[in-house]
Design a protein around this motif. Sequence first.
Motif, PDB file in Angstrom:
ATOM      1  N   UNK A   1       0.815  -1.220   0.000  1.00 48.14           N
ATOM      2  CA  UNK A   1       0.000   0.000   0.000  1.00 48.14           C
ATOM      3  C   UNK A   1       0.851   1.274   0.000  1.00 48.14           C
ATOM      4  N   UNK A   2       1.964   1.177  -0.702  1.00 47.67           N
ATOM      5  CA  UNK A   2       2.832   2.336  -0.931  1.00 47.67           C
ATOM      6  C   UNK A   2       2.653   2.740  -2.395  1.00 47.67           C
TER       7      UNK A   2
ATOM      8  N   UNK B   1      -1.488   8.202  -6.665  1.00 49.36           N
ATOM      9  CA  UNK B   1      -1.283   8.585  -5.269  1.00 49.36           C
ATOM     10  C   UNK B   1      -1.929   9.940  -4.976  1.00 49.36           C
ATOM     11  N   UNK B   2      -1.789  10.887  -5.891  1.00 51.50           N
ATOM     12  CA  UNK B   2      -2.369  12.223  -5.690  1.00 51.50           C
ATOM     13  C   UNK B   2      -3.878  12.144  -5.530  1.00 51.50           C
ATOM     14  N   UNK B   3      -4.542  11.331  -6.359  1.00 56.15           N
ATOM     15  CA  UNK B   3      -5.997  11.188  -6.255  1.00 56.15           C
ATOM     16  C   UNK B   3      -6.385  10.561  -4.920  1.00 56.15           C
ATOM     17  N   UNK B   4      -5.641   9.538  -4.513  1.00 56.88           N
ATOM     18  CA  UNK B   4      -5.933   8.866  -3.237  1.00 56.88           C
ATOM     19  C   UNK B   4      -5.817   9.849  -2.075  1.00 56.88           C
ATOM     20  N   UNK B   5      -4.744  10.648  -2.077  1.00 54.04           N
ATOM     21  CA  UNK B   5      -4.505  11.566  -0.966  1.00 54.04           C
ATOM     22  C   UNK B   5      -5.499  12.727  -0.963  1.00 54.04           C
TER      23      UNK B   5
ATOM     24  N   UNK C   1      -8.366   2.384  -1.208  1.00 55.01           N
ATOM     25  CA  UNK C   1      -8.045   1.433  -2.268  1.00 55.01           C
ATOM     26  C   UNK C   1      -8.322   0.042  -1.733  1.00 55.01           C
ATOM     27  N   UNK C   2      -9.354  -0.612  -2.237  1.00 55.11           N
ATOM     28  CA  UNK C   2      -9.703  -1.925  -1.680  1.00 55.11           C
ATOM     29  C   UNK C   2      -8.735  -3.000  -2.147  1.00 55.11           C
TER      30      UNK C   2
END
Length: 444
Positions: free
Chosen positions: A267-268, A276-280, A286-287
């Motif tokens: 999960x890195x 990563x930008x969208x997740x943050x 993220x399942x």
Amino acid sequence: MKWIENQVIERIRGNLFFSLQLDESTDIQGLCQLLIFVRYTWNFVPHEDMLFCEPVSRSTSDEIFNTVNTYIRAKNLDWHKCLGICTDGARAMCSRNSGVVTRILELNPNASWTHCNLLRAALVSKHISDNFENVLNTSVKIVNFIKSKPLQSHLFEKLCEEMGSDHKSLLLHAEIQWLSRGKVLTRLAELREEVAIFLEDKSDFAKYLHDKEFVLRLTYLADIFSKLNDLNLYLQGTEGISIFAIHEKIRGFMKKLVLWKNHINNQNYDCFETFETFVMENKAKVDDGLIIEISEHLNKLNESFEFYFHKEMNTMQQKRWIMNPFQPDVTTGISTKVDEELIDLSEDSSLKMTFNTQKLVQFWASLQTSYPIISTEALKVLLPFTSSYISEAGFSAMVGIKSKYRNKLQLSNSLLLKLSRIEPDVNSIIERSKKQAHPSHRPH
């Protein structure tokens, strides 16, 4: 330009070796055009030039081979000097029983065939899961919905201006362009909010850009295809890039795939910037299913690279002496005579001093007189083309030259003048032509 063609032919005749790159495409008139490039050394420096362009009535192996063979023999070129042939994987080119390459190898069994590295890398990128395939296809439809109509495109541009967006337009996807996917998806991901607003009352496509699962897959695809784009750009190569450098780049990319897979499983996400930008920014979860899907895709990419490149890279590993003939206890494994020359060369201190100041092809070509046997073995590896990129560039030039307004144009001379690296010597051309001035131009 016959003068340029004659210069290329004279240079090839004066060389011990040359290699060919073959490709064919259809022009605006519907004619199949066969384009041939040649690679040779001139003053110990590798040169790539267009050899000829001829229409063929059908793109069959017999028609293509006969066209090439007729030209080679008409120009008194020797097939035994041909070290390699680079083509795509089309059946007419590389069919085992009657393909063009097979027919050429019958004339010169010592030549080698290279399947274009760019095309192999493009084949690797086609292996994606159904979920990713659906996201890719939907993304292309969204872009086409906006870009296909000038009014829609103009209105979207105005919306982007009003919202102060970094970009004002989307990019069209073209299946035949290897570098289009990453750029198209990245631009869509960057403008997803603007696109969603624009489509709100116009299309059901808007719902996809509000779906976090869809956008997560979109941003991942944008990142991985951008990385593949960077690799493809390198594989296009220049005259100075050797086959060893290309394989090193591919091996490095395969190792990165393993690294990225391990990071994703932990999960890195910093290896995929857009993802990563969208997740943050959206605090998206993220399942496990998506993590597994991404991990499997990265693993499949690695397996595909292994399938398409492993055999060739293993063969090149046995020829590492070309990269550095001065390392201790190095041998070629070819023959005793070759190894004897390599020993003599490795103890030549003057050559050791100049080795790092020259390109590999330049270094080995300069040894044709002093170390002819081992020089020949090295050139067999270094001189062949590694990709058909130069042909693709040639066909792009063909589109500009032979348009719908000039669809009867005979391409060969115009294309040769456009693509040749040889500067025409105008004075020499005038002197050789020996044409007298028109009577009306003569002084009275």
